[in-house]
Motif scaffolding. Structure first.
Motif, PDB file in Angstrom:
ATOM      1  N   GLY A 156     -69.332  36.651 -59.449  1.00 44.66           N
ATOM      2  CA  GLY A 156     -69.701  37.111 -58.316  1.00 44.66           C
ATOM      3  C   GLY A 156     -70.861  36.126 -57.581  1.00 44.66           C
ATOM      4  O   GLY A 156     -70.655  35.703 -56.246  1.00 44.66           O
ATOM      5  N   ALA A 157     -71.578  35.470 -58.284  1.00 44.91           N
ATOM      6  CA  ALA A 157     -72.547  34.602 -57.881  1.00 44.91           C
ATOM      7  C   ALA A 157     -71.662  33.180 -57.298  1.00 44.91           C
ATOM      8  O   ALA A 157     -72.170  32.579 -56.384  1.00 44.91           O
ATOM      9  CB  ALA A 157     -73.528  34.085 -58.896  1.00 44.91           C
ATOM     10  N   ALA A 158     -70.758  32.613 -58.007  1.00 47.85           N
ATOM     11  CA  ALA A 158     -70.064  31.610 -57.516  1.00 47.85           C
ATOM     12  C   ALA A 158     -69.198  31.898 -56.493  1.00 47.85           C
ATOM     13  O   ALA A 158     -69.091  30.838 -55.872  1.00 47.85           O
ATOM     14  CB  ALA A 158     -68.984  31.166 -58.850  1.00 47.85           C
ATOM     15  N   PHE A 159     -68.795  32.953 -56.383  1.00 46.85           N
ATOM     16  CA  PHE A 159     -67.846  33.566 -55.010  1.00 46.85           C
ATOM     17  C   PHE A 159     -68.968  33.469 -53.995  1.00 46.85           C
ATOM     18  O   PHE A 159     -68.560  32.730 -52.852  1.00 46.85           O
ATOM     19  CB  PHE A 159     -67.483  35.049 -55.377  1.00 46.85           C
ATOM     20  CG  PHE A 159     -66.498  35.561 -54.050  1.00 46.85           C
ATOM     21  CD1 PHE A 159     -65.194  35.067 -54.030  1.00 46.85           C
ATOM     22  CD2 PHE A 159     -67.054  36.347 -53.128  1.00 46.85           C
ATOM     23  CE1 PHE A 159     -64.488  35.376 -52.702  1.00 46.85           C
ATOM     24  CE2 PHE A 159     -66.449  36.978 -52.150  1.00 46.85           C
ATOM     25  CZ  PHE A 159     -65.127  36.294 -52.006  1.00 46.85           C
ATOM     26  N   GLU A 160     -70.103  34.148 -54.100  1.00 50.40           N
ATOM     27  CA  GLU A 160     -70.905  33.990 -53.021  1.00 50.40           C
ATOM     28  C   GLU A 160     -71.401  32.701 -52.297  1.00 50.40           C
ATOM     29  O   GLU A 160     -71.404  32.275 -51.121  1.00 50.40           O
ATOM     30  CB  GLU A 160     -72.251  34.875 -53.330  1.00 50.40           C
ATOM     31  CG  GLU A 160     -71.782  36.332 -53.483  1.00 50.40           C
ATOM     32  CD  GLU A 160     -71.863  36.918 -52.141  1.00 50.40           C
ATOM     33  OE1 GLU A 160     -72.368  36.377 -50.952  1.00 50.40           O
ATOM     34  OE2 GLU A 160     -71.664  37.945 -52.048  1.00 50.40           O
ATOM     35  N   ALA A 161     -71.607  31.787 -53.624  1.00 49.87           N
ATOM     36  CA  ALA A 161     -71.978  30.477 -53.239  1.00 49.87           C
ATOM     37  C   ALA A 161     -70.740  29.728 -52.398  1.00 49.87           C
ATOM     38  O   ALA A 161     -70.996  28.827 -51.465  1.00 49.87           O
ATOM     39  CB  ALA A 161     -72.333  29.733 -54.343  1.00 49.87           C
ATOM     40  N   ALA A 162     -69.589  30.040 -52.844  1.00 48.70           N
ATOM     41  CA  ALA A 162     -68.305  29.342 -52.328  1.00 48.70           C
ATOM     42  C   ALA A 162     -68.140  29.715 -50.813  1.00 48.70           C
ATOM     43  O   ALA A 162     -67.742  29.083 -49.987  1.00 48.70           O
ATOM     44  CB  ALA A 162     -67.132  29.613 -53.133  1.00 48.70           C
ATOM     45  N   LEU A 163     -68.617  30.947 -50.649  1.00 44.61           N
ATOM     46  CA  LEU A 163     -68.469  31.621 -49.079  1.00 44.61           C
ATOM     47  C   LEU A 163     -69.432  30.673 -48.154  1.00 44.61           C
ATOM     48  O   LEU A 163     -69.058  30.552 -46.931  1.00 44.61           O
ATOM     49  CB  LEU A 163     -68.902  32.890 -49.075  1.00 44.61           C
ATOM     50  CG  LEU A 163     -67.847  34.081 -49.620  1.00 44.61           C
ATOM     51  CD1 LEU A 163     -68.335  35.321 -49.274  1.00 44.61           C
ATOM     52  CD2 LEU A 163     -66.622  33.790 -48.930  1.00 44.61           C
ATOM     53  N   GLU A 164     -70.549  30.222 -48.830  1.00 46.32           N
ATOM     54  CA  GLU A 164     -71.282  29.233 -47.945  1.00 46.32           C
ATOM     55  C   GLU A 164     -70.999  27.849 -47.870  1.00 46.32           C
ATOM     56  O   GLU A 164     -71.547  27.176 -47.369  1.00 46.32           O
ATOM     57  CB  GLU A 164     -72.715  29.407 -48.693  1.00 46.32           C
ATOM     58  CG  GLU A 164     -73.429  30.936 -48.456  1.00 46.32           C
ATOM     59  CD  GLU A 164     -73.501  31.146 -47.251  1.00 46.32           C
ATOM     60  OE1 GLU A 164     -73.760  30.502 -46.211  1.00 46.32           O
ATOM     61  OE2 GLU A 164     -73.565  32.682 -46.875  1.00 46.32           O
ATOM     62  N   ASP A 165     -69.991  27.531 -48.731  1.00 46.86           N
ATOM     63  CA  ASP A 165     -69.714  25.913 -48.854  1.00 46.86           C
ATOM     64  C   ASP A 165     -69.110  25.538 -47.745  1.00 46.86           C
ATOM     65  O   ASP A 165     -68.008  25.973 -47.373  1.00 46.86           O
ATOM     66  CB  ASP A 165     -68.680  25.885 -50.193  1.00 46.86           C
ATOM     67  CG  ASP A 165     -68.258  24.580 -50.532  1.00 46.86           C
ATOM     68  OD1 ASP A 165     -68.702  23.569 -49.811  1.00 46.86           O
ATOM     69  OD2 ASP A 165     -67.367  24.363 -51.447  1.00 46.86           O
ATOM     70  N   PRO A 166     -69.819  24.508 -46.732  1.00 45.80           N
ATOM     71  CA  PRO A 166     -69.117  24.125 -45.715  1.00 45.80           C
ATOM     72  C   PRO A 166     -67.600  23.515 -45.782  1.00 45.80           C
ATOM     73  O   PRO A 166     -66.823  23.496 -44.957  1.00 45.80           O
ATOM     74  CB  PRO A 166     -70.157  22.982 -45.187  1.00 45.80           C
ATOM     75  CG  PRO A 166     -70.995  23.106 -46.132  1.00 45.80           C
ATOM     76  CD  PRO A 166     -70.874  23.916 -47.328  1.00 45.80           C
TER      77      PRO A 166
END
Length: 200
Positions: free
Chosen positions: A140-150
């Motif tokens: 989940g944390a990696a997924f959320e971080a990826a959603l913010e990845d420009p």
């Protein structure tokens, strides 16, 4: 150097420049949006919007074709989020975020199967997409971080730009060996077009 030798060298140089220019412009005109087949195989490029009902309707047929043709046909799915669809771009980024954990195809399927629940909403469906990630067993944390990845957002927007350049105006739009498919993208119609390419 004789006059004739110099003339021959000039002619050779001019021909080389003309050929180089032809190759350059041919390469640029044949955009990555609609690649040709390689090694006798057929390439099917689909531009889709995850919030588009027509894309959802075409999805089962495309999945069936993937299974039937195996490695004889390459299927390349690309994003073309339509700006009027409030969550289409975020959904595309979510698919790519899932892809970073090896679950791109699975996220595509979840997005389409639940599209009637989240599609057409005028509020962000980020929480819903995070729930999909949880269903797929993603970090989940990696997924959320990826959603913010420009970089992921840029990838989605780049695919849309390539689609626009290739003549995509709506979704779904298919290219089969670089030729834009016309007509309703039903299973039978796509299969017929692919079979024509395979037998040519």
């Amino acid at each position: 150097m004789s006059k004739n030798a110099r003339l021959s060298l000039i002619i050779v140089a001019v021909v080389a420049v003309v050929i180089a220019g032809f190759v350059f412009f041919s390469r640029n005109n044949n955009t990555t949006a609609a690649p040709q087949s390689a090694g006798g195989k057929v390439t099917v490029v689909e531009y889709l919007d995850l919030e588009c009902p027509s894309c959802r309707a075409a999805h089962p047929g495309v999945e069936k074709l993937k299974t039937e043709y195996g490695d004889r046909v390459t299927f390349d799915v690309r994003h073309f989020p339509i700006p009027s669809h409030r969550n289409a771009e975020l959904a595309a980024v979510a698919v790519e975020a899932a892809g970073a954990q090896g679950k791109r195809d699975e996220m595509f399927k979840l997005m389409f199967s639940a599209q009637q629940e989240w599609g057409g909403q005028q509020t962000s469906q980020r929480t819903v997409f995070a729930g999909f990630a949880q269903q797929l067993g993603l970090d989940g944390a990696a997924f959320e971080a990826a959603l913010e990845d420009p970089a992921l957002r840029e990838r989605v927007l780049q695919q849309r730009a390539e689609g626009s350049k290739a003549g995509v105006q709506g979704t779904p739009t298919f290219f089969i060996n670089g030729t834009k498919f016309t007509g309703a993208p039903t299973y039978d119609a796509l299969k017929s077009a692919i079979d024509r390419e395979l037998s040519s």
